[in-house]
Design a protein around this motif. Structure first.
Motif: not given
Length: 211
Positions: A48, A62, A65, A70-71, A82, A84, A101, A125
């Motif tokens: 990120a 993402d 995910a 990471c999100g 974002i 996923a 998300y 990713s």
């Protein structure tokens, strides 16, 4: 006798999408604590940060995910919205609980992502491109959903990068003028408190833009 909890060795051993669905279905509810927290899993946050530092912005996909680590890191950096996508509905259910998300998409990246072309200005990713998982064959599907000049930050296990043919795949994309500006910083996947056979593993963060 209690069933043994899934672990990284199990993840590296999967061979098919069906194997992955079974593994991550079993692992989803304990993944964050039993694996990510215990091993000091740095990769989602580092991916990120690399994306944001390169100038990446939303909307972001993402890919792979998982439980949304990471999100979550992207949101803390002010990046959004974002979406996923993941093969595992159980992992996406855990990701939804993090409330980071806009949408979640259950999809097998080998079969493509059911969204229109050019939908995203960024793709990240973390942890998807590794032993037993996906290789460079899914890069065209990710490029399809990205808009021109979209930034990518894709973590690839360093040993898997060579084994799976990522260098050749990125070379073809560069020569075909599908992508530009590729850099490959190498980072530790786990923190200093990690244990086990893979505690010193590293990842390359493939940073580039779609042309």
């Amino acid at each position: 006798m209690d069933k043994q909890k899934p672990g990284l060795s199990d993840a590296y051993a999967v061979q098919t999408p069906a194997d992955s669905k079974r593994l991550y279905g079993d692992w989803a509810s304990t993944y964050d604590q039993d694996f990510a927290a215990r091993q000091g899993y740095l990769l989602p946050g580092l991916t990120a940060k690399a994306f944001a530092a390169a100038g990446g912005m939303g909307p972001v996909l993402d890919a792979g995910a998982g439980t949304g680590l990471c999100g979550q890191a992207l949101q803390l950096l002010g990046v959004g919205p974002i979406d996923a996508t993941d093969l595992s509905a159980a992992m996406l259910a855990e990701a939804l609980r993090k409330d980071v998300y806009r949408d979640v998409i259950e999809a097998d990246l080998l079969e493509g992502i059911p969204v229109p072309r050019n939908s995203y200005r960024g793709v990240v990713s973390s942890g998807t491109f590794t032993h037993g998982h996906l290789g460079p064959e899914v890069l065209p599907a990710l490029l399809r959903v990205a808009a021109p000049d979209a930034w990518f930050a894709l973590s690839v296990n360093a040993r898997f990068y060579k084994k799976a043919g990522f260098a050749e795949a990125f070379d073809r994309l560069l020569r075909g003028q599908w992508i530009k500006g590729l850099t490959l910083p190498e980072l530790c996947i786990y923190g200093p408190g990690a244990s086990g056979a893979h505690k010193d593993d590293t990842a390359l963060i493939a940073l580039f833009q779609k042309v």
